[in-house]
Design a protein around this motif. Structure first.
Motif, PDB file in Angstrom:
ATOM      1  N   HIS A 159      30.388   1.950 -30.867  1.00 60.72           N
ATOM      2  CA  HIS A 159      30.791   1.395 -29.583  1.00 60.72           C
ATOM      3  C   HIS A 159      30.012   2.085 -28.465  1.00 60.72           C
ATOM      4  CE1 HIS A 159      33.392   0.315 -26.204  1.00 60.72           C
ATOM      5  NE2 HIS A 159      33.797  -0.691 -26.960  1.00 60.72           N
ATOM      6  N   THR A 160      29.680   1.344 -27.412  1.00 54.99           N
ATOM      7  CA  THR A 160      28.891   1.867 -26.292  1.00 54.99           C
ATOM      8  C   THR A 160      29.531   3.107 -25.671  1.00 54.99           C
ATOM      9  OG1 THR A 160      28.101  -0.357 -25.812  1.00 54.99           O
ATOM     10  CG2 THR A 160      27.843   1.277 -24.076  1.00 54.99           C
ATOM     11  N   SER A 161      30.858   3.096 -25.510  1.00 54.99           N
ATOM     12  CA  SER A 161      31.528   4.239 -24.880  1.00 54.99           C
ATOM     13  C   SER A 161      31.412   5.493 -25.743  1.00 54.99           C
ATOM     14  CB  SER A 161      32.994   3.922 -24.586  1.00 54.99           C
ATOM     15  OG  SER A 161      33.694   3.648 -25.776  1.00 54.99           O
ATOM     16  N   ILE A 162      31.436   5.356 -27.046  1.00 57.39           N
ATOM     17  CA  ILE A 162      31.271   6.513 -27.935  1.00 57.39           C
ATOM     18  C   ILE A 162      29.839   7.021 -27.847  1.00 57.39           C
ATOM     19  CG2 ILE A 162      31.307   7.292 -30.345  1.00 57.39           C
ATOM     20  CD1 ILE A 162      33.576   5.232 -30.791  1.00 57.39           C
ATOM     21  N   PHE A 163      28.879   6.098 -27.892  1.00 57.23           N
ATOM     22  CA  PHE A 163      27.466   6.465 -27.778  1.00 57.23           C
ATOM     23  C   PHE A 163      27.214   7.193 -26.464  1.00 57.23           C
ATOM     24  CE2 PHE A 163      23.195   5.529 -26.208  1.00 57.23           C
ATOM     25  CZ  PHE A 163      22.423   6.052 -27.234  1.00 57.23           C
ATOM     26  N   ASN A 164      27.719   6.661 -25.343  1.00 56.31           N
ATOM     27  CA  ASN A 164      27.504   7.280 -24.033  1.00 56.31           C
ATOM     28  C   ASN A 164      28.187   8.640 -23.922  1.00 56.31           C
ATOM     29  OD1 ASN A 164      25.928   5.148 -23.150  1.00 56.31           O
ATOM     30  ND2 ASN A 164      27.628   4.114 -22.115  1.00 56.31           N
ATOM     31  N   THR A 165      29.373   8.768 -24.512  1.00 57.66           N
ATOM     32  CA  THR A 165      30.074  10.057 -24.507  1.00 57.66           C
ATOM     33  C   THR A 165      29.268  11.101 -25.261  1.00 57.66           C
ATOM     34  OG1 THR A 165      32.227   8.950 -24.406  1.00 57.66           O
ATOM     35  CG2 THR A 165      32.212  11.241 -25.160  1.00 57.66           C
ATOM     36  N   LYS A 166      28.777  10.727 -26.430  1.00 56.30           N
ATOM     37  CA  LYS A 166      27.977  11.651 -27.236  1.00 56.30           C
ATOM     38  C   LYS A 166      26.698  12.052 -26.504  1.00 56.30           C
ATOM     39  CE  LYS A 166      26.166  12.297 -31.853  1.00 56.30           C
ATOM     40  NZ  LYS A 166      25.925  11.745 -33.167  1.00 56.30           N
ATOM     41  N   LEU A 167      26.029  11.094 -25.896  1.00 60.72           N
ATOM     42  CA  LEU A 167      24.806  11.369 -25.141  1.00 60.72           C
ATOM     43  C   LEU A 167      25.082  12.321 -23.975  1.00 60.72           C
ATOM     44  CD1 LEU A 167      21.786  10.635 -24.865  1.00 60.72           C
ATOM     45  CD2 LEU A 167      22.503   8.754 -23.374  1.00 60.72           C
ATOM     46  N   TYR A 168      26.149  12.067 -23.238  1.00 59.07           N
ATOM     47  CA  TYR A 168      26.548  12.915 -22.113  1.00 59.07           C
ATOM     48  C   TYR A 168      26.798  14.349 -22.577  1.00 59.07           C
ATOM     49  CZ  TYR A 168      29.868  14.930 -18.751  1.00 59.07           C
ATOM     50  OH  TYR A 168      30.530  15.775 -17.904  1.00 59.07           O
ATOM     51  N   LEU A 169      27.556  14.518 -23.657  1.00 58.05           N
ATOM     52  CA  LEU A 169      27.876  15.859 -24.147  1.00 58.05           C
ATOM     53  C   LEU A 169      26.649  16.566 -24.727  1.00 58.05           C
ATOM     54  CD1 LEU A 169      31.341  15.042 -25.698  1.00 58.05           C
ATOM     55  CD2 LEU A 169      30.903  16.383 -23.630  1.00 58.05           C
ATOM     56  N   GLU A 170      25.760  15.828 -25.371  1.00 59.82           N
ATOM     57  CA  GLU A 170      24.515  16.429 -25.876  1.00 59.82           C
ATOM     58  C   GLU A 170      23.660  16.947 -24.723  1.00 59.82           C
ATOM     59  OE1 GLU A 170      22.992  13.184 -28.217  1.00 59.82           O
ATOM     60  OE2 GLU A 170      24.006  13.886 -30.045  1.00 59.82           O
ATOM     61  N   GLU A 171      23.619  16.217 -23.619  1.00 58.44           N
ATOM     62  CA  GLU A 171      22.869  16.670 -22.446  1.00 58.44           C
ATOM     63  C   GLU A 171      23.510  17.923 -21.843  1.00 58.44           C
ATOM     64  OE1 GLU A 171      19.834  15.714 -21.113  1.00 58.44           O
ATOM     65  OE2 GLU A 171      19.771  14.711 -23.064  1.00 58.44           O
ATOM     66  N   LEU A 172      24.848  17.965 -21.809  1.00 60.56           N
ATOM     67  CA  LEU A 172      25.538  19.173 -21.337  1.00 60.56           C
ATOM     68  C   LEU A 172      25.168  20.375 -22.190  1.00 60.56           C
ATOM     69  CD1 LEU A 172      29.222  18.159 -20.502  1.00 60.56           C
ATOM     70  CD2 LEU A 172      27.413  18.789 -18.917  1.00 60.56           C
ATOM     71  N   ALA A 173      25.119  20.174 -23.497  1.00 59.14           N
ATOM     72  CA  ALA A 173      24.797  21.263 -24.426  1.00 59.14           C
ATOM     73  C   ALA A 173      23.405  21.821 -24.175  1.00 59.14           C
ATOM     74  CB  ALA A 173      24.915  20.778 -25.866  1.00 59.14           C
ATOM     75  N   LYS A 174      22.497  20.966 -23.703  1.00 60.13           N
ATOM     76  CA  LYS A 174      21.125  21.393 -23.397  1.00 60.13           C
ATOM     77  C   LYS A 174      21.020  22.035 -22.023  1.00 60.13           C
ATOM     78  CE  LYS A 174      19.167  17.528 -25.978  1.00 60.13           C
ATOM     79  NZ  LYS A 174      18.462  16.234 -25.803  1.00 60.13           N
ATOM     80  N   GLY A 175      22.123  22.033 -21.257  1.00 56.66           N
ATOM     81  CA  GLY A 175      22.078  22.591 -19.914  1.00 56.66           C
ATOM     82  C   GLY A 175      21.691  21.584 -18.855  1.00 56.66           C
TER      83      GLY A 175
END
Length: 157
Positions: A3-19
């Protein structure tokens, strides 16, 4: 298909993890975030406690714990698929703390709805012994601003 919302959530959190967070506080708190699971209405991750979010005594600051619970709870709500929401209430209980260089596991689950409101329950546990550090309940309202044409260019609200 994810689902788009799951994909976007994962992308957002991965970017946070990278700083690469959208705000300095999110970058400060979540750099090095490790995702375990992102699903519809549920999120699990690990967070490393750094000296940037600890006090002089080496303990994880309560304000930083609250910020983590708010952000991870909001991410779980977003992953459930009903668009953006805004926090309207966050209740928490603190039972323990974590020290610098310890990892904690954070889990947030969407537990209920009341009209347009959504509720998420968040648990923060020490990774080494699974001891509960804090729990929280987050209520969020749909973020739906409506523009009002009042004939002025000063405000659209």
């Amino acid at each position: 298909m994810v689902h788009t919302s799951i994909f976007n959530t994962k992308l957002y959190l991965e970017e946070l993890a990278k700083g690469n967070g959208p705000s300095e506080i999110e970058t400060l708190i979540f750099q090095g975030l490790e995702l375990i699971h992102v699903g519809k209405g549920i999120l699990r991750c690990k967070v490393l406690i750094t000296d940037r979010v600890a006090g002089e005594d080496g303990n994880w600051q309560a304000g930083a714990i609250m910020a983590v619970m708010d952000a991870i709870g909001a991410s779980a709500v977003y992953s459930s698929g009903d668009g953006l929401h805004s926090s309207v209430d966050l209740n928490s209980s603190f039972y323990s703390t974590a020290k610098i260089h310890e990892k904690v596991e954070v889990e947030a689950r969407v537990e209920g709805t009341n009209g347009g409101l959504k509720s998420a329950v968040i648990e923060v546990r020490r990774e080494s012994d699974a001891q509960i550090i804090a729990t929280g309940r987050l209520w969020m309202a749909p973020l739906g601003l409506k523009l009002k044409d009042n004939g002025s260019n000063l405000s659209k609200l």
